[in-house]
Write a protein that holds these residues in place. Structure first.
Motif, PDB file in Angstrom:
ATOM      1  N   THR A   9       0.836  -1.208   0.000  1.00  0.00           N
ATOM      2  CA  THR A   9       0.000   0.000   0.000  1.00  0.00           C
ATOM      3  C   THR A   9       0.871   1.259   0.000  1.00  0.00           C
ATOM      4  OG1 THR A   9      -0.017   0.250   2.401  1.00  0.00           O
ATOM      5  CG2 THR A   9      -1.699  -1.180   1.461  1.00  0.00           C
ATOM      6  N   LEU A  10       0.288   2.337  -0.428  1.00  0.00           N
ATOM      7  CA  LEU A  10       0.992   3.622  -0.396  1.00  0.00           C
ATOM      8  C   LEU A  10       1.298   4.033   1.042  1.00  0.00           C
ATOM      9  CD1 LEU A  10      -0.592   5.689  -3.247  1.00  0.00           C
ATOM     10  CD2 LEU A  10       1.809   5.813  -2.597  1.00  0.00           C
ATOM     11  N   VAL A  20      -1.216  -3.068  -9.716  1.00  0.00           N
ATOM     12  CA  VAL A  20      -2.436  -2.464 -10.270  1.00  0.00           C
ATOM     13  C   VAL A  20      -2.451  -0.958  -9.998  1.00  0.00           C
ATOM     14  CG1 VAL A  20      -4.962  -2.400 -10.047  1.00  0.00           C
ATOM     15  CG2 VAL A  20      -3.776  -4.607 -10.130  1.00  0.00           C
ATOM     16  N   LEU A  21      -1.945  -0.585  -8.827  1.00  0.00           N
ATOM     17  CA  LEU A  21      -1.965   0.827  -8.434  1.00  0.00           C
ATOM     18  C   LEU A  21      -0.650   1.551  -8.772  1.00  0.00           C
ATOM     19  CD1 LEU A  21      -4.428   2.149  -7.051  1.00  0.00           C
ATOM     20  CD2 LEU A  21      -3.119   2.164  -4.931  1.00  0.00           C
ATOM     21  N   ALA A  22       0.110   0.979  -9.705  1.00  0.00           N
ATOM     22  CA  ALA A  22       1.429   1.543 -10.023  1.00  0.00           C
ATOM     23  C   ALA A  22       1.340   3.003 -10.450  1.00  0.00           C
ATOM     24  CB  ALA A  22       2.092   0.713 -11.113  1.00  0.00           C
ATOM     25  N   ASP A  23       0.240   3.396 -11.101  1.00  0.00           N
ATOM     26  CA  ASP A  23       0.102   4.793 -11.549  1.00  0.00           C
ATOM     27  C   ASP A  23       0.133   5.745 -10.365  1.00  0.00           C
ATOM     28  OD1 ASP A  23      -2.250   3.390 -10.958  1.00  0.00           O
ATOM     29  OD2 ASP A  23      -3.521   4.858 -11.987  1.00  0.00           O
ATOM     30  N   GLN A  24      -0.474   5.326  -9.239  1.00  0.00           N
ATOM     31  CA  GLN A  24      -0.448   6.186  -8.051  1.00  0.00           C
ATOM     32  C   GLN A  24       0.925   6.153  -7.380  1.00  0.00           C
ATOM     33  OE1 GLN A  24      -2.692   8.196  -7.580  1.00  0.00           O
ATOM     34  NE2 GLN A  24      -4.551   7.369  -8.480  1.00  0.00           N
ATOM     35  N   MET A  29      10.712   2.124  -9.612  1.00  0.00           N
ATOM     36  CA  MET A  29      10.016   0.894  -9.235  1.00  0.00           C
ATOM     37  C   MET A  29      10.779  -0.279  -9.836  1.00  0.00           C
ATOM     38  SD  MET A  29       6.016   1.785  -9.498  1.00  0.00           S
ATOM     39  CE  MET A  29       5.736   2.742 -10.960  1.00  0.00           C
ATOM     40  N   SER A  30      10.896  -1.349  -9.082  1.00  0.00           N
ATOM     41  CA  SER A  30      11.568  -2.524  -9.604  1.00  0.00           C
ATOM     42  C   SER A  30      10.620  -3.712  -9.454  1.00  0.00           C
ATOM     43  CB  SER A  30      12.874  -2.767  -8.846  1.00  0.00           C
ATOM     44  OG  SER A  30      13.556  -3.849  -9.441  1.00  0.00           O
ATOM     45  N   ILE A  31      10.360  -4.363 -10.560  1.00  0.00           N
ATOM     46  CA  ILE A  31       9.339  -5.420 -10.549  1.00  0.00           C
ATOM     47  C   ILE A  31       9.974  -6.731 -10.084  1.00  0.00           C
ATOM     48  CG2 ILE A  31       7.563  -6.593 -11.904  1.00  0.00           C
ATOM     49  CD1 ILE A  31       7.840  -4.235 -13.950  1.00  0.00           C
ATOM     50  N   LYS A  79       3.390  -4.572 -17.985  1.00  0.00           N
ATOM     51  CA  LYS A  79       3.305  -3.449 -18.934  1.00  0.00           C
ATOM     52  C   LYS A  79       2.711  -2.216 -18.237  1.00  0.00           C
ATOM     53  CE  LYS A  79       2.733  -1.961 -23.464  1.00  0.00           C
ATOM     54  NZ  LYS A  79       1.977  -0.764 -23.310  1.00  0.00           N
ATOM     55  N   HIS A  80       1.689  -2.457 -17.421  1.00  0.00           N
ATOM     56  CA  HIS A  80       1.041  -1.340 -16.706  1.00  0.00           C
ATOM     57  C   HIS A  80       2.049  -0.651 -15.771  1.00  0.00           C
ATOM     58  CE1 HIS A  80      -1.839   1.024 -14.504  1.00  0.00           C
ATOM     59  NE2 HIS A  80      -1.560   0.390 -13.367  1.00  0.00           N
ATOM     60  N   VAL A  81       2.893  -1.447 -15.108  1.00  0.00           N
ATOM     61  CA  VAL A  81       3.883  -0.859 -14.187  1.00  0.00           C
ATOM     62  C   VAL A  81       4.885  -0.021 -14.983  1.00  0.00           C
ATOM     63  CG1 VAL A  81       5.723  -1.361 -12.532  1.00  0.00           C
ATOM     64  CG2 VAL A  81       3.632  -2.750 -12.526  1.00  0.00           C
ATOM     65  N   ILE A  82       5.391  -0.590 -16.076  1.00  0.00           N
ATOM     66  CA  ILE A  82       6.395   0.152 -16.867  1.00  0.00           C
ATOM     67  C   ILE A  82       5.781   1.450 -17.426  1.00  0.00           C
ATOM     68  CG2 ILE A  82       7.899   0.056 -18.914  1.00  0.00           C
ATOM     69  CD1 ILE A  82       8.054  -3.012 -18.463  1.00  0.00           C
ATOM     70  N   ASP A  83       4.594   1.339 -18.000  1.00  0.00           N
ATOM     71  CA  ASP A  83       3.936   2.532 -18.565  1.00  0.00           C
ATOM     72  C   ASP A  83       3.684   3.590 -17.489  1.00  0.00           C
ATOM     73  OD1 ASP A  83       3.946   1.346 -21.009  1.00  0.00           O
ATOM     74  OD2 ASP A  83       1.810   0.801 -21.012  1.00  0.00           O
ATOM     75  N   SER A  84       3.242   3.125 -16.311  1.00  0.00           N
ATOM     76  CA  SER A  84       2.931   4.074 -15.218  1.00  0.00           C
ATOM     77  C   SER A  84       4.192   4.810 -14.787  1.00  0.00           C
ATOM     78  CB  SER A  84       2.355   3.340 -14.007  1.00  0.00           C
ATOM     79  OG  SER A  84       1.198   2.654 -14.366  1.00  0.00           O
ATOM     80  N   ALA A  85       5.294   4.075 -14.667  1.00  0.00           N
ATOM     81  CA  ALA A  85       6.555   4.716 -14.276  1.00  0.00           C
ATOM     82  C   ALA A  85       6.928   5.764 -15.318  1.00  0.00           C
ATOM     83  CB  ALA A  85       7.654   3.669 -14.140  1.00  0.00           C
ATOM     84  N   HIS A  86       6.865   5.376 -16.579  1.00  0.00           N
ATOM     85  CA  HIS A  86       7.308   6.295 -17.640  1.00  0.00           C
ATOM     86  C   HIS A  86       6.412   7.535 -17.728  1.00  0.00           C
ATOM     87  CE1 HIS A  86       9.745   2.902 -19.762  1.00  0.00           C
ATOM     88  NE2 HIS A  86      10.301   3.354 -18.666  1.00  0.00           N
ATOM     89  N   LYS A  87       5.145   7.353 -17.470  1.00  0.00           N
ATOM     90  CA  LYS A  87       4.215   8.486 -17.529  1.00  0.00           C
ATOM     91  C   LYS A  87       4.626   9.581 -16.537  1.00  0.00           C
ATOM     92  CE  LYS A  87      -0.679   9.149 -17.836  1.00  0.00           C
ATOM     93  NZ  LYS A  87      -1.852   8.704 -17.106  1.00  0.00           N
ATOM     94  N   GLU A  88       5.198   9.149 -15.421  1.00  0.00           N
ATOM     95  CA  GLU A  88       5.636  10.117 -14.398  1.00  0.00           C
ATOM     96  C   GLU A  88       7.131  10.417 -14.524  1.00  0.00           C
ATOM     97  OE1 GLU A  88       3.610  11.677 -12.361  1.00  0.00           O
ATOM     98  OE2 GLU A  88       1.844  10.526 -12.970  1.00  0.00           O
ATOM     99  N   GLY A  89       7.725   9.957 -15.624  1.00  0.00           N
ATOM    100  CA  GLY A  89       9.163  10.213 -15.831  1.00  0.00           C
ATOM    101  C   GLY A  89      10.050   9.431 -14.875  1.00  0.00           C
ATOM    102  N   LYS A  90       9.554   8.288 -14.389  1.00  0.00           N
ATOM    103  CA  LYS A  90      10.323   7.498 -13.427  1.00  0.00           C
ATOM    104  C   LYS A  90      10.955   6.280 -14.087  1.00  0.00           C
ATOM    105  CE  LYS A  90       9.029  10.331 -10.233  1.00  0.00           C
ATOM    106  NZ  LYS A  90       7.965  10.209  -9.268  1.00  0.00           N
ATOM    107  N   PHE A  91      11.900   5.713 -13.376  1.00  0.00           N
ATOM    108  CA  PHE A  91      12.714   4.612 -13.869  1.00  0.00           C
ATOM    109  C   PHE A  91      11.998   3.281 -13.576  1.00  0.00           C
ATOM    110  CE2 PHE A  91      16.492   1.828 -13.286  1.00  0.00           C
ATOM    111  CZ  PHE A  91      17.231   2.170 -14.408  1.00  0.00           C
ATOM    112  N   ALA A  92      11.889   2.413 -14.599  1.00  0.00           N
ATOM    113  CA  ALA A  92      11.238   1.110 -14.388  1.00  0.00           C
ATOM    114  C   ALA A  92      12.256  -0.006 -14.546  1.00  0.00           C
ATOM    115  CB  ALA A  92      10.104   0.919 -15.389  1.00  0.00           C
TER     116      ALA A  92
END
Ligand code: PEP
Ligand code: MG
Length: 574
Positions: free
Chosen positions: A397-398, A438-442, A450-452, A487-500
């Motif tokens: 959780t956050l 699932v909540l990677a965007d938040q 984030m490291s999967i 894919k959702h985790v990688i996309d979410s990280a990139h959307k916020e300019g973060k490293f996946a």
């Protein structure tokens, strides 16, 4: 006739050697009334002497392969064997009760074990019960004249055969003599399997019947490439597997040339290839295999290889040496991930029905913030010696991330106020719980990276225990459900300019690599020994074509379908 065992390919390579069964022997005995008291007492003394001599060898070997501290446990065993009170009590039992040495040993040590186990308010003393049990086992083996197997006593080339190997058993294996191993249980991502890859010992796990099929000194071929073992092979089979080993070694030589090459796809896109380590001792392999960083430093191994909680200074030295050796390349240290199959003898955890989903990792750290703060201080102090990133394991959780970050911020500020030099630290999380994926965007809005952790993420997504060979068919890295999460985790990280990044074993899986490349994963972190073959594979792949393949994979229905899709596409991807 040759017997063929099928299991799970855990570590690449081929080994051919005699079997060494790492299986507890039968130590049962019967109670006897004796007349020759002196004879039994002297038999007891000889068994004690032989046990001490054996423990000296094991201790010295452990010092060489594991270090001073890890060898301390054997010194403790020698001390128990030299305890005049216990020896006196055993001799008295023989002469008063007129019982055989085995019975006297059993009865007296039992009293010690019960006494230690009753000290419920003192975890350290409770642990001593285990030491007495170990010592009793060794002395009993000498009384009964049966050999107690021990990895440290191996001095000839062997293939280890065991029901299971704990991470600490695996850490004791000497590569000089242990050519391969095979177990009854376990999966590809169990920690002993991961360690066998680090040690480059060919291994097959989860064979189901290794210990019931293979006898001591049987000739065994371990094919860690295909997950097969041959017991008592013919000469022709030995020749065939010798050739397979030669071919594999030749291929490794070719990969070796890529050690200093940049990691580029065929169309020139750079991705970072990093290594996973357990202790600073693994750093040499990281450098030998041309890693561009450390994507996962499993810090819990520092705790597991120690007789007590490692101090702040001990940890500081370990982190500093990793950061300094990596010469300004990023080193991602994961805070302690104890629990599941990783246990600490001096920090007994409650018995749980499901320890993999229980009190572990960040859950312990937030509960025992004394332990957590010590680790964070060591990490923050080490951060001024290079590029150190910190990541929290098993974040669900956050709130957990925020709580961990608040403690981190607090310790960092205290160190700064005290005039300690600190470096820039990136703070990230492992994505290994589906809720976090699932909540990677938040999460991506608040973390630096984030490291999967696919080893756990796949297990939790499919509800299939990663160490259980019976459900290994459900351990499906290419299942579209798992791929969509990734894919959702990688996309979410990139959307916020973060490293996946990915630090689960999937990052070095040769079928998964084209898909992860197509998804734009920034960093692939894996066992150091998988790096060069992955660099070689990447150099032959086109990232645009890989991205198209991902679209088809996400629309597929099953794990096998995706696997076939990748295999069919391999040639056209190049
Ligand atoms: C993972 O779960 O993928 C991971 C890298 O952590 P560990 O294997 O140590 O659980
Ligand atoms: Mg994990």
């Amino acid at each position: 006739m040759t017997k063929v065992l099928k299991g799970i390919a855990a570590s690449d390579g081929v080994a051919i050697a005699k079997a060494y069964r790492l299986v507890d022997p039968d130590l049962s005995f019967s109670k006897r009334t004796i007349t020759d008291v002196d004879g039994e007492v002297s038999k007891m003394q000889s068994a004690m002497d032989a046990s001490k001599a054996e423990l000296e060898i094991i201790k010295n070997k452990a010092k060489e392969t594991l270090g001073e501290e890890e060898a301390e446990v054997f010194e403790a065993h020698i001390t128990i064997l030299s305890d005049p009170e216990m020896i006196g009590a055993i001799n008295k039992e023989i002469s008063d009760q007129k019982v055989n040495a085995e019975q006297a040993l059993f009865d007296v040590t039992d009293q010690y074990i019960s006494m230690f186990e009753a000290m419920t308010d003192n975890a350290y003393m409770q642990e001593r019960a285990g030491d007495v049990r170990d010592v009793r086992k060794r002395v009993m083996s000498h009384l009964l004249g049966v050999e107690l197997p021990n990895p440290a006593l191996i001095n000839r080339p062997v293939v280890i055969v065991s029901h299971d190997l704990t991470p600490s058993d695996t850490a004791q294996l000497d590569r000089k003599f242990v050519k391969g191993f095979i177990t009854d249980i376990g999966g590809r991502t169990s920690h002993s399997a991961i360690m066998s890859r680090t040690l480059e010992i060919p291994a097959v796990v989860g064979s189901g019947e290794a210990t019931t099929t293979i006898n001591e000194d049987d000739t065994v071929i371990i094919d860690g490439l295909d997950g097969v073992a041959l017991v008592s092979p013919t000469d022709a089979e030995i020749a065939e597997y010798d050739q397979k080993e030669q071919d594999y070694l030749k291929q490794k030589d070719e990969w070796e040339r890529l050690k200093t090459a940049e990691t580029l796809s065929k169309d020139g896109v750079h991705h970072t290839l990093a290594a996973n380590i357990g202790t600073p001792r693994d750093l040499q392999a990281v450098l030998d295999n041309g890693a561009e960083g450390i994507g996962l430093f499993r810090s819990e191994f520092l705790y597991m290889n120690s007789a007590e909680l490692p101090t702040e200074d001990e940890q500081f030295e370990a982190y500093k040496s990793a950061v300094a050796k990596m010469d300004n390349k990023p080193v991602v240290v994961r805070t302690m991930d104890i629990g599941g199959d990783k246990k600490l003898p001096y920090l007994p955890l409650p018995d749980e029905m499901n320890p993999f989903m229980g009190y572990r990792a960040i859950r312990i750290s937030l509960d025992r913030d004394d332990i957590f703060r010590t680790q964070l201080r060591a990490l923050i102090r080490a951060s001024s010696y290079g590029q150190l990133w910190i990541m929290f394991p098993m974040i669900a959780t956050l709130d957990e991330f925020r709580a961990a970050k608040a403690i981190y911020d607090d310790e960092r500020q205290k160190l700064i106020d005290a005039g300690t030099k600190v470096g820039e630290v990136k703070l990230g999380i492992m994505i290994e719980i589906p809720a976090a994926a699932v909540l990677a965007d938040q999460f991506a809005k608040e973390v630096d990276f984030m490291s999967i952790g696919t080893n756990d993420l796949i297990g939790y997504s499919m509800a299939a225990d990663r160490t259980n060979e019976r459900v290994s068919y459900l351990y499906q890295p290419y299942n579209p459900s798992v791929l969509r999460l990734i894919k959702h985790v990688i996309d979410s990280a990139h959307k916020e300019g973060k490293f996946a990044a990915m630090c689960g074993e999937m990052a070095g899986d040769q079928i998964a690599v084209p898909l992860l490349l197509g998804m734009g994963l920034d960093e692939f972190s894996m066992s150091a020994t998988s790096i060069l073959k992955t660099r070689s594979l990447m150099s032959r792949l086109d990232s645009q074509k890989a991205a198209k393949l991902v679209e088809r994979a996400l629309d597929a229905q099953t794990n096998d379908e995706v696997k076939q899709l990748v295999l069919d596409a391999m040639d056209s991807l190049k």
